[in-house]
Design an enzyme around this catalytic site. Structure first.
Site, PDB file in Angstrom:
ATOM      1  CE1 TYR A 134      -4.183  -2.048   5.102  1.00 21.07           C
ATOM      2  CE2 TYR A 134      -3.329   0.129   4.562  1.00 21.07           C
ATOM      3  CZ  TYR A 134      -3.835  -1.096   4.158  1.00 21.07           C
ATOM      4  OH  TYR A 134      -3.988  -1.374   2.810  1.00 21.07           O
ATOM      5  CB  SER A 173      -0.851  -0.007   1.273  1.00 16.63           C
ATOM      6  OG  SER A 173      -1.503   1.232   1.438  1.00 16.63           O
TER       7      SER A 173
HETATM    8  N1  NAD Z   1      -8.821  -0.987  -1.268  1.00 13.47           N
HETATM    9  C1  NAD Z   1      -7.826  -0.090  -1.238  1.00 13.47           C
HETATM   10  O1  NAD Z   1      -8.042   1.134  -1.373  1.00 13.47           O
HETATM   11  C2  NAD Z   1      -6.390  -0.542  -1.083  1.00 13.47           C
HETATM   12  C3  NAD Z   1      -5.367   0.408  -1.213  1.00 13.47           C
HETATM   13  C4  NAD Z   1      -4.038   0.009  -1.071  1.00 13.47           C
HETATM   14  C5  NAD Z   1      -3.741  -1.318  -0.805  1.00 13.47           C
HETATM   15  N2  NAD Z   1      -4.744  -2.228  -0.678  1.00 13.47           N
HETATM   16  C6  NAD Z   1      -4.369  -3.616  -0.394  1.00 13.47           C
HETATM   17  O2  NAD Z   1      -4.952  -4.450  -1.379  1.00 13.47           O
HETATM   18  C7  NAD Z   1      -5.195  -5.748  -0.804  1.00 13.47           C
HETATM   19  C8  NAD Z   1      -6.654  -6.144  -1.061  1.00 13.47           C
HETATM   20  O3  NAD Z   1      -7.491  -5.153  -0.525  1.00 13.47           O
HETATM   21  P1  NAD Z   1      -9.058  -5.085  -0.845  1.00 13.47           P
HETATM   22  O4  NAD Z   1      -9.438  -3.666  -0.869  1.00 13.47           O
HETATM   23  O5  NAD Z   1      -9.376  -5.957  -1.993  1.00 13.47           O
HETATM   24  O6  NAD Z   1      -9.628  -5.719   0.530  1.00 13.47           O
HETATM   25  P2  NAD Z   1     -10.929  -6.576   0.817  1.00 13.47           P
HETATM   26  O7  NAD Z   1     -11.219  -6.426   2.271  1.00 13.47           O
HETATM   27  O8  NAD Z   1     -12.030  -6.255  -0.160  1.00 13.47           O
HETATM   28  O9  NAD Z   1     -10.445  -8.077   0.514  1.00 13.47           O
HETATM   29  C9  NAD Z   1      -9.519  -8.717   1.338  1.00 13.47           C
HETATM   30  C10 NAD Z   1      -9.781 -10.207   1.294  1.00 13.47           C
HETATM   31  O10 NAD Z   1      -8.879 -10.840   2.219  1.00 13.47           O
HETATM   32  C11 NAD Z   1      -9.589 -11.814   2.962  1.00 13.47           C
HETATM   33  N3  NAD Z   1      -8.955 -12.038   4.262  1.00 13.47           N
HETATM   34  C12 NAD Z   1      -8.947 -11.174   5.312  1.00 13.47           C
HETATM   35  N4  NAD Z   1      -8.330 -11.750   6.352  1.00 13.47           N
HETATM   36  C13 NAD Z   1      -7.929 -12.988   5.949  1.00 13.47           C
HETATM   37  C14 NAD Z   1      -7.258 -14.062   6.592  1.00 13.47           C
HETATM   38  N5  NAD Z   1      -6.886 -13.982   7.879  1.00 13.47           N
HETATM   39  N6  NAD Z   1      -7.008 -15.180   5.886  1.00 13.47           N
HETATM   40  C15 NAD Z   1      -7.421 -15.296   4.595  1.00 13.47           C
HETATM   41  N7  NAD Z   1      -8.078 -14.310   3.935  1.00 13.47           N
HETATM   42  C16 NAD Z   1      -8.336 -13.180   4.620  1.00 13.47           C
HETATM   43  C17 NAD Z   1     -10.986 -11.249   3.111  1.00 13.47           C
HETATM   44  O11 NAD Z   1     -11.946 -12.271   3.430  1.00 13.47           O
HETATM   45  C18 NAD Z   1     -11.209 -10.592   1.755  1.00 13.47           C
HETATM   46  O12 NAD Z   1     -11.799 -11.489   0.831  1.00 13.47           O
HETATM   47  C19 NAD Z   1      -4.824  -5.630   0.672  1.00 13.47           C
HETATM   48  O13 NAD Z   1      -3.506  -6.098   0.858  1.00 13.47           O
HETATM   49  C20 NAD Z   1      -4.883  -4.139   0.928  1.00 13.47           C
HETATM   50  O14 NAD Z   1      -4.074  -3.738   2.009  1.00 13.47           O
HETATM   51  C21 NAD Z   1      -6.060  -1.885  -0.809  1.00 13.47           C
END
Ligand code: NAD
Length: 270
Positions: free
Chosen positions: A157, A144
Site C-alpha cells: 500500500y 494517503s
Molecule cells: N479509509 C481510510 O482511512 C483512508 C485513509 C487514507 C487514504 N485513503 C484512500 O481513500 C481512498 C478511498 O478509500 P475508502 O476508505 O473509501 O476505501 P473503500 O474500500 O471503502 O472504497 C474503495 C472503493 O474502490 C473500489 N475499487 C476497488 N478496486 C477497484 C478496481 N480495481 N476498480 C474499480 N473500483 C475499485 C471498491 O469497490 C470500493 O467501492 C483510497 O484511495 C484510499 O487509499 C483511505
C-alpha cells in the site's frame, strides 16, 4: 470563499462506497455532473441513484475495473458522449492488503500495486487525452499519509501510494502547458470509514486480533490509540477531504499543480 464547481463534469473512481461515495455527494452539491465508476456494479448504481435524487444533478454509473484498459477507455469515451467534456478526475479507487514483508503473498502484493498505481496510470492516461484536447481540466488523486511515510506490515500500500506522488508530479509537469493541473490529497486515518469499522474485515478488528496495539482490551482502545497519534486529536472525516478536493478542483487553486496535500490533523508534515 466561493469554490462552486457549477456544471463541471467529474469522473470519480471507486465511488460505490466510502470516501468515493461521499465525494460524489459533495461534488454534486457543489454543482458537478458526475460519472461514477466502480467494480461493484449494483452499489455504484445505488450511489448514483441516491446522489441524483438528493441533489438533482445528472449522475451516471459505470461498472468496471481500473486495471482494465478497455473498461477505463470506455468510461472516458462514454462520459464525453454523455456530457460533452471532462473537467475533473478524482482518482480514488484503491485496495489495502496488509501483510508482514516476510509472509507477504506475492500475488496480493502485486494486486495492490495494480489497482493503486497501474489503475491510476490508466485513468490519468484517458483523462489527460481528453483534457489535453480541451486545454483545461484538473486531476485530484486520493493518496494517503502512507504516500509520504512508510507503513509497517503494509509495504504494498505505501509503495503504491509513494508511486502515486511520482505519477502526480510527472503528469503535472507534462500537462502544465495544456492548462491541466494535477494534485494529490493525502488523508489521515478516516476512522469512521468501513475500511476501519467493518466488524469482520475492518482494521480495528484486524489490529485487535493481531495484537498490534499493545494493552488494547477492546476495539475502542484500538481506536483511541489511533486518535492519540493525531496532534488535532480526531480522525479524518469525509468532509475534511471534500473541502480540499473541492478547492483543488476549483479555479481558486489555479496556481497549484504537482502538490500532494496532507490532510492529517498534523500527523504528517512533509
Ligand atoms: N479509509 C481510510 O482511512 C483512508 C485513509 C487514507 C487514504 N485513503 C484512500 O481513500 C481512498 C478511498 O478509500 P475508502 O476508505 O473509501 O476505501 P473503500 O474500500 O471503502 O472504497 C474503495 C472503493 O474502490 C473500489 N475499487 C476497488 N478496486 C477497484 C478496481 N480495481 N476498480 C474499480 N473500483 C475499485 C471498491 O469497490 C470500493 O467501492 C483510497 O484511495 C484510499 O487509499 C483511505
Amino acid at each position: 470563499m466561493d469554490v462552486s464547481l457549477k456544471d463541471k463534469v467529474a469522473v470519480i473512481t471507486g465511488a460505490a462506497q466510502g470516501l468515493g461515495a461521499a465525494l460524489a455527494r459533495r461534488l454534486a452539491d457543489e454543482g458537478c455532473q458526475l460519472a461514477l465508476f466502480d467494480l461493484k456494479d449494483e452499489a455504484v448504481q445505488a450511489t448514483a441513484d441516491e446522489t441524483r435524487k438528493a441533489t438533482g444533478q445528472p449522475v451516471s454509473a459505470f461498472a468496471g475495473d481500473v486495471t482494465s484498459e478497455d473498461d477505463v477507455r470506455t468510461l472516458f469515451t462514454q462520459t464525453v458522449e454523455t456530457y460533452g467534456r471532462i473537467d475533473l478526475l478524482v482518482a480514488n479507487a484503491a485496495i489495502l492488503i496488509a501483510e508482514p514483508i516476510d509472509q507477504a503473498n506475492a500475488a496480493k502484493w502485486k494486486a495492490v500495486m495494480d489497482v493503486n498505481l497501474y489503475g491510476q496510470f490508466l485513468t490519468f492516461k484517458y483523462a489527460c487525452a481528453h483534457m489535453k484536447q480541451q486545454q483545461s481540466g484538473a486531476i485530484v488523486q486520493i493518496n494517503s499519509k502512507s504516500g509520504k511515510k512508510g507503513s509497517a506490515a503494509n509495504s504494498a500500500y505505501a509503495a503504491s501510494k509513494f508511486g502515486g506522488v511520482g505519477l502526480v508530479q510527472s503528469v503535472a509537469l507534462e500537462m502544465a502547458p495544456y492548462g491541466v493541473r494535477v494534485n494529490a490529497v493525502c488523508p489521515g486515518n478516516l476512522l469512521d470509514s468501513p475500511l476501519w469499522t467493518d466488524p469482520e474485515k475492518g482494521l480495528f478488528t484486524q489490529y485487535f486480533k493481531a495484537g498490534k496495539v499493545p494493552g488494547a482490551e477492546n476495539l475502542e482502545d484500538v481506536k483511541a490509540h489511533y486518535v492519540n497519534q493525531v496532534p488535532l486529536r480526531r480522525g479524518c472525516t469525509y468532509e475534511d477531504i471534500g473541502n480540499v478536493v473541492t478547492f483543488l478542483a476549483s479555479d481558486k487553486a489555479s496556481y497549484m499543480t504537482g502538490q500532494a496535500i496532507n490532510v492529517t490533523g498534523g500527523q504528517e508534515m512533509r
